[in-house]
Design an enzyme around this catalytic site. Structure first.
Site, PDB file in Angstrom:
ATOM      1  N   ASP A  60     117.264  99.900  93.423  1.00 43.10           N
ATOM      2  CA  ASP A  60     115.877  99.014  93.372  1.00 43.10           C
ATOM      3  C   ASP A  60     116.399  97.990  94.302  1.00 43.10           C
ATOM      4  OD1 ASP A  60     114.838 100.852  91.656  1.00 43.10           O
ATOM      5  OD2 ASP A  60     114.760  99.260  89.963  1.00 43.10           O
ATOM      6  N   TYR A 117     116.115  99.090  97.903  1.00 41.50           N
ATOM      7  CA  TYR A 117     114.769  99.006  98.353  1.00 41.50           C
ATOM      8  C   TYR A 117     114.179  97.823  98.550  1.00 41.50           C
ATOM      9  CZ  TYR A 117     109.800 100.195  97.854  1.00 41.50           C
ATOM     10  OH  TYR A 117     108.470 100.283  98.269  1.00 41.50           O
ATOM     11  N   ASP A 118     114.387  96.804  97.603  1.00 36.67           N
ATOM     12  CA  ASP A 118     113.871  95.470  97.651  1.00 36.67           C
ATOM     13  C   ASP A 118     114.381  94.673  99.035  1.00 36.67           C
ATOM     14  OD1 ASP A 118     112.843  95.615  95.339  1.00 36.67           O
ATOM     15  OD2 ASP A 118     114.310  94.274  94.381  1.00 36.67           O
ATOM     16  N   SER A 168      82.017 118.742  86.920  1.00 33.90           N
ATOM     17  CA  SER A 168      83.099 118.672  85.824  1.00 33.90           C
ATOM     18  C   SER A 168      83.352 120.149  85.497  1.00 33.90           C
ATOM     19  CB  SER A 168      82.283 117.956  84.544  1.00 33.90           C
ATOM     20  OG  SER A 168      81.248 118.705  84.232  1.00 33.90           O
ATOM     21  N   LEU A 169      84.262 120.177  84.485  1.00 33.39           N
ATOM     22  CA  LEU A 169      84.478 121.715  84.237  1.00 33.39           C
ATOM     23  C   LEU A 169      84.056 122.216  82.922  1.00 33.39           C
ATOM     24  CD1 LEU A 169      88.507 121.351  85.181  1.00 33.39           C
ATOM     25  CD2 LEU A 169      86.726 122.546  86.337  1.00 33.39           C
ATOM     26  N   GLU A 193      97.134 124.745  85.994  1.00 36.58           N
ATOM     27  CA  GLU A 193      97.944 123.338  86.056  1.00 36.58           C
ATOM     28  C   GLU A 193      97.348 122.509  84.801  1.00 36.58           C
ATOM     29  OE1 GLU A 193      96.419 123.269  89.953  1.00 36.58           O
ATOM     30  OE2 GLU A 193      94.853 122.018  89.461  1.00 36.58           O
ATOM     31  N   LYS A 197      95.729 119.716  82.593  1.00 35.47           N
ATOM     32  CA  LYS A 197      94.294 118.976  82.766  1.00 35.47           C
ATOM     33  C   LYS A 197      94.818 117.466  82.366  1.00 35.47           C
ATOM     34  CE  LYS A 197      89.605 118.682  81.355  1.00 35.47           C
ATOM     35  NZ  LYS A 197      89.658 117.279  80.724  1.00 35.47           N
ATOM     36  N   ASP A 252      94.800 113.623  81.573  1.00 40.77           N
ATOM     37  CA  ASP A 252      93.887 112.911  81.014  1.00 40.77           C
ATOM     38  C   ASP A 252      93.832 111.539  81.415  1.00 40.77           C
ATOM     39  OD1 ASP A 252      91.991 112.213  79.170  1.00 40.77           O
ATOM     40  OD2 ASP A 252      93.351 112.278  77.240  1.00 40.77           O
ATOM     41  N   ARG A 299      84.226 108.893  89.906  1.00 42.96           N
ATOM     42  CA  ARG A 299      83.126 109.970  89.951  1.00 42.96           C
ATOM     43  C   ARG A 299      81.790 109.493  89.930  1.00 42.96           C
ATOM     44  NH1 ARG A 299      81.365 113.312  85.839  1.00 42.96           N
ATOM     45  NH2 ARG A 299      80.766 115.130  86.538  1.00 42.96           N
ATOM     46  N   GLU A 321      93.568 112.544  90.030  1.00 45.39           N
ATOM     47  CA  GLU A 321      93.275 112.023  88.672  1.00 45.39           C
ATOM     48  C   GLU A 321      94.492 110.688  88.786  1.00 45.39           C
ATOM     49  OE1 GLU A 321      91.317 113.657  86.719  1.00 45.39           O
ATOM     50  OE2 GLU A 321      91.432 112.883  84.769  1.00 45.39           O
ATOM     51  N   TYR A 361      94.487 117.596  92.811  1.00 46.53           N
ATOM     52  CA  TYR A 361      94.507 118.750  92.303  1.00 46.53           C
ATOM     53  C   TYR A 361      93.464 119.673  93.049  1.00 46.53           C
ATOM     54  CZ  TYR A 361      91.802 115.987  89.307  1.00 46.53           C
ATOM     55  OH  TYR A 361      90.730 115.221  88.435  1.00 46.53           O
ATOM     56  N   LYS A 419      91.243 124.037  76.792  1.00 42.62           N
ATOM     57  CA  LYS A 419      91.663 122.830  75.939  1.00 42.62           C
ATOM     58  C   LYS A 419      92.657 123.032  75.066  1.00 42.62           C
ATOM     59  CE  LYS A 419      89.375 119.019  76.507  1.00 42.62           C
ATOM     60  NZ  LYS A 419      87.996 118.776  76.385  1.00 42.62           N
ATOM     61  N   CYS A 467     101.720  88.444  48.056  1.00 43.67           N
ATOM     62  CA  CYS A 467     102.193  89.423  48.947  1.00 43.67           C
ATOM     63  C   CYS A 467     102.709  90.592  47.994  1.00 43.67           C
ATOM     64  CB  CYS A 467     103.573  88.877  49.375  1.00 43.67           C
ATOM     65  SG  CYS A 467     104.668  90.013  50.117  1.00 43.67           S
ATOM     66  N   CYS A 504     106.845  90.624  47.624  1.00 41.92           N
ATOM     67  CA  CYS A 504     107.429  89.549  46.925  1.00 41.92           C
ATOM     68  C   CYS A 504     106.547  88.598  45.971  1.00 41.92           C
ATOM     69  CB  CYS A 504     108.146  88.584  47.796  1.00 41.92           C
ATOM     70  SG  CYS A 504     107.355  87.647  49.037  1.00 41.92           S
ATOM     71  N   CYS A 518     102.534  86.804  54.603  1.00 48.91           N
ATOM     72  CA  CYS A 518     103.098  86.396  53.471  1.00 48.91           C
ATOM     73  C   CYS A 518     104.247  85.063  53.611  1.00 48.91           C
ATOM     74  CB  CYS A 518     104.042  87.488  52.910  1.00 48.91           C
ATOM     75  SG  CYS A 518     105.354  86.959  51.960  1.00 48.91           S
ATOM     76  N   CYS A 555     111.045  86.812  51.080  1.00 47.47           N
ATOM     77  CA  CYS A 555     110.501  88.237  51.032  1.00 47.47           C
ATOM     78  C   CYS A 555     111.403  89.456  51.582  1.00 47.47           C
ATOM     79  CB  CYS A 555     109.134  88.073  51.735  1.00 47.47           C
ATOM     80  SG  CYS A 555     108.456  89.792  51.743  1.00 47.47           S
TER      81      CYS A 555
HETATM   82  S1  IVH Z   1      89.570 120.543  89.052  1.00 48.48           S
HETATM   83  C1  IVH Z   1      85.598 121.321  90.808  1.00 48.48           C
HETATM   84  N1  IVH Z   1      92.029 120.171  88.257  1.00 48.48           N
HETATM   85  O1  IVH Z   1      89.110 117.353  84.451  1.00 48.48           O
HETATM   86  C2  IVH Z   1      86.788 121.372  89.968  1.00 48.48           C
HETATM   87  N2  IVH Z   1      90.200 118.831  87.238  1.00 48.48           N
HETATM   88  O2  IVH Z   1      85.855 117.943  82.998  1.00 48.48           O
HETATM   89  C3  IVH Z   1      87.315 120.041  90.015  1.00 48.48           C
HETATM   90  N3  IVH Z   1      90.839 117.099  85.557  1.00 48.48           N
HETATM   91  O3  IVH Z   1      86.839 115.163  85.439  1.00 48.48           O
HETATM   92  C4  IVH Z   1      88.225 119.753  88.881  1.00 48.48           C
HETATM   93  N4  IVH Z   1      93.159 117.595  85.550  1.00 48.48           N
HETATM   94  O4  IVH Z   1      88.926 115.152  86.682  1.00 48.48           O
HETATM   95  C5  IVH Z   1      90.609 119.837  88.055  1.00 48.48           C
HETATM   96  N5  IVH Z   1      94.123 119.880  87.297  1.00 48.48           N
HETATM   97  C6  IVH Z   1      92.801 119.460  87.195  1.00 48.48           C
HETATM   98  C7  IVH Z   1      92.464 118.365  86.611  1.00 48.48           C
HETATM   99  C8  IVH Z   1      91.031 118.205  86.511  1.00 48.48           C
HETATM  100  C9  IVH Z   1      92.167 116.966  85.124  1.00 48.48           C
HETATM  101  C10 IVH Z   1      89.566 116.266  85.161  1.00 48.48           C
HETATM  102  C11 IVH Z   1      88.551 116.146  86.289  1.00 48.48           C
HETATM  103  C12 IVH Z   1      87.330 116.199  85.615  1.00 48.48           C
HETATM  104  C13 IVH Z   1      87.537 116.937  84.175  1.00 48.48           C
HETATM  105  C14 IVH Z   1      86.898 118.173  84.010  1.00 48.48           C
END
Ligand code: IVH
Length: 686
Positions: free
Chosen positions: A48, A51-52, A97-98, A128, A130, A132, A151, A188, A240, A328, A422, A425, A438, A444
């Site tokens: 570090d 780097y600094d 969305s998926l 891969e 998902k 969060d 989004r 993400e 991704y 999921k 408490c 005690c 307390c 205590c």
């Molecule tokens: S692909 C068209 N890959 O999951 C396909 N989505 O409801 C685009 N997410 O809001 C999504 N990890 O942001 C893809 N490895 C991954 C992901 C991913 C998280 C999120 C994505 C989306 C939600 C799906």
């Protein structure tokens, strides 16, 4: 586009300027490379400190040549002026969305459907995690990051470009020269669990509300109007999906990710190509087993048809693609019932209501208790014994009650009330805002045990071998009645405790003795003063320099410190006003606890070299370059790597090079090693 063409409007260079221009470009590339190794590859090659130093050298050069500052410079990640609101941007491609699948049977029928529609017997998938976090669109033009958006409603999102620029994992400029002219991706933004916990600790120390989970923390941090705030938050990003690009599109999703990685973009490291759907199920199973050990939160795996031509053939439904699904993990929220509400007493005496639950499995772990935080929270969620509730577990976060589920016709007991005494005690309970505590203090046993655990912990006095169990024994046997008793313990006493023999008691006494020399900030932290965490303890140590000075300060003095607000000042003042606390501190010192005071003088007294700047060139025989730098910095000077008219001294050792020439040219005062030593000696006697 290559680096050099960024400098097209720079006037013709003098030789010196040319050298600086070259150095500046090299530094930018080096820093970019180290950012990449650290944030994307997770394997740094330099410390570090090194780097600094590179970073400061670049800052110095940019200060000297402001016309050379380009938006892709690593120094330009610090944030920009606050906005009134986040602008809206239309997405180049809809952000879909998926569809979610919950079990293997659904995945098998997805595979069957794909095979039917593609009229094939075999499909390769890429799988891969998902992630969060928060989904973002990222746009690069000619290899430069130009735009990023949330989004939003899938068609239009919020412009968070300047906030995304502060994320070091995201390259401001792509590597190699093979990238497309125009690249639109999806990724993400999220926060690693350890960073999330550290951030929450910092927030609570500062009196701010903690974030409920890493996703909220990431979203809250990215959607800031003040990008300086985002810059201070530990966000990361993973890409991704390529949504659009000029030139030839890679033939498969796997190749897309490989290309993105070549261009220096972070992509999921946990990814696998699966030739059969059974391999997909195996990846899901293995990843779920790893879930609690991953450094970030994921809530499933994403399964994608690998071939891009097949993806195009399958196309999309109104809100989701047909070629990808989220498989999921079991939810980390479950429904159960509250059997009772108990009270736990923490080290500072705070009473915390705890829900005792009918045990339930949440995301693979059995949960039988959950924190209710404080009385206000119980009242706000209207939680009573016998209620049906939803419990939530996020990563390794303590389980909490997400909400009450009202059951019509249910007869409920009276609302929950905090006790007046408490439960440990019997001392009176006092109230401070939403918190009840307390008043028994060291009398205590719950508080005393908590206080000793905190005092002995790694970040405070670091007493090795003094764990929870031993502390409970010491308190329950009446051997330790306050912190100072730790230093009065003898071997005979320890031998009366279960599990202690000659050797273990000697070791414990040794580590207690070893803790006697302690830096001021650790001692302040160890006292366990309410609201005083590691950061504030450090601030106080630096500001006051001695325990006596901290103890003598009043509310107004504490409040002159930027990080210290009214609540922290109040807590400090009331702690040090309490005679029993002062007595314990005095006894600790009498028993040999010796506090090391920070060497830095108080920050508001001007330092001998304040306002002066040094440049070192050539080797010194009595100091290493780092030592010399540290020495003058401690005395208030700035150290720069290049000589300008503003440089106060150039210290020239043996084999001094072009910087010495430059100093002569600019008539900057030059010191040889002897002169430098004299200067230091005279300033240290100031
Ligand atoms: S692909 C068209 N890959 O999951 C396909 N989505 O409801 C685009 N997410 O809001 C999504 N990890 O942001 C893809 N490895 C991954 C992901 C991913 C998280 C999120 C994505 C989306 C939600 C799906």
């Amino acid at each position: 586009m290559q680096q050099d063409s960024l400098f097209h409007d720079i006037p013709p260079c003098s030789p010196n300027r040319q050298a600086d221009v070259d150095r500046l470009a090299a530094l930018k590339n080096q820093i970019r490379h180290h950012d990449y190794l650290y944030y994307v590859k997770d394997c740094p090659e330099i410390s570090d400190g090194e780097y600094d130093r590179l970073f400061r050298e670049l800052l110095d050069l940019e200060l000297k040549y402001p016309d050379l500052i380009t938006p892709d410079s690593p120094t330009q990640r610090v944030g920009a002026a606050p906005l009134d609101e986040l602008g809206k941007v239309p997405h180049e491609r809809p952000m879909l969305s998926l569809d979610s699948l919950m079990d293997s049977a659904e995945v098998l029928s997805f595979d069957q459907r794909m095979k039917r529609e593609l009229e094939t017997e075999q499909i390769e998938y890429t799988v891969e995690p998902k992630f969060d976090g928060l989904s973002v669109e990222l746009v690069y033009d000619h290899g430069i990051f130009v735009r990023g958006a949330t989004r939003g409603d899938g068609t239009t999102g919020e412009d968070v470009t300047i906030n995304l620029r502060t994320i070091r994992a995201l390259p401001l400029q792509l590597q190699t020269d093979s990238y497309p002219d125009h690249l639109v991706m999806r990724g993400e933004v999220y926060m690693r669990l350890s960073d999330f916990h550290a951030l929450n600790r910092r927030m609570t120390e500062q009196g701010d509300d903690a974030f409920a989970n890493p996703r909220n923390a990431a979203a809250g941090s990215l959607r800031q109007l003040d990008s300086h705030m985002t810059a201070s938050r530990p966000l990361v990003v993973t890409c991704y999906e390529v949504m659009a690009m000029t030139g030839a599109h890679p033939p498969t999703h796997w190749d897309e990710l490989e290309r993105l990685a070549e261009w220096g973009l972070p992509v999921p490291s946990l990814r696998r190509r699966c030739e059969t759907i059974d391999q997909v199920l195996a990846f899901h199973r293995e990843t779920q087993e790893q879930r609690d050990h991953l450094p970030y939160e994921i809530d499933g795996v994403v399964v994608k048809v690998n071939r891009v031509d097949w993806q195009n053939r399958l196309g999309m439904k109104s809100r989701s693609p047909r070629w990808a699904v989220a498989f999921k993990f079991p939810p980390r929220k479950e429904i159960t019932e509250i059997q009772d509400i108990a009270i736990s007493v923490g080290r500072t005496g705070t009473l915390t209501p705890l829900a005792l639950l009918i045990p339930v499995e949440v995301g693979g772990v059995t949960i039988s208790r959950a924190t209710l935080h404080n009385a206000d929270e119980v009242a706000r969620k209207d939680i009573r014994v016998g209620d049906t509730v939803r419990v939530e577990r996020a990563g390794d976060v303590i389980p909490a009650i997400a909400e009450r589920i009202p059951i019509s016709g249910q007869v409920r007991p009276e609302p929950f009330l905090m006790p007046q005494h408490c439960p440990i005690c019997g001392s009176a309970v006092a109230r401070e805002g939403a918190y009840y505590y307390c008043t028994g203090q060291a009398a205590c046993p719950a508080q005393l045990k908590g206080a000793i655990e905190h005092f002995a912990s790694k970040t405070a006095l670091n007493i090795d071998g003094l764990g929870k169990k031993t502390i409970a024994q010491l308190v329950d046997h009446g051997l330790v009645k306050d912190l100072s008793d730790l230093y009065r313990l003898n071997q005979q006493q320890l031998l009366t405790l279960e599990g202690f023999a000659e050797r273990s008691s000697t070791l414990l006494l040794e580590s207690i003795a070893n803790s006697k020399t302690v830096p001021l900030e650790r001692f302040l932290l160890g006292l366990g003063i309410r609201q005083i965490g590691q950061h504030i303890a450090k601030v106080l140590a630096r500001e006051f320099g001695s325990l006596e000075a901290v103890m003598a300060a009043d509310r107004n003095r504490f409040q002159t410190i930027r990080e210290v607000g009214p609540e922290i000042s109040e807590s400090l003042v009331s702690y040090f006003q309490e005679q029993s606390n002062r007595r314990v501190i005095a006894q600790l010192q009498e028993l040999g606890v010796s506090i090391i005071e920070p060497r830095l003088p108080q920050s508001h007294t001007p330092l001998p070299f304040s306002g002066k700047s040094f440049v070192f060139t050539g080797g010194l025989s009595s100091f290493s370059r780092d030592e010399a730098r540290a020495l003058v910095e401690r005395l208030g000077a700035l150290v720069s790597s290049s000589v300008s008219k503003k440089t106060t001294y150039v210290v020239a050792g043996s084999d001094a090079g072009s910087k010495l020439e430059q100093a002569r040219k600019l008539a900057v005062q030059i010191l040889d090693e002897e002169g430098f030593k004299n200067l230091i000696n005279s300033s240290e006697t100031l």
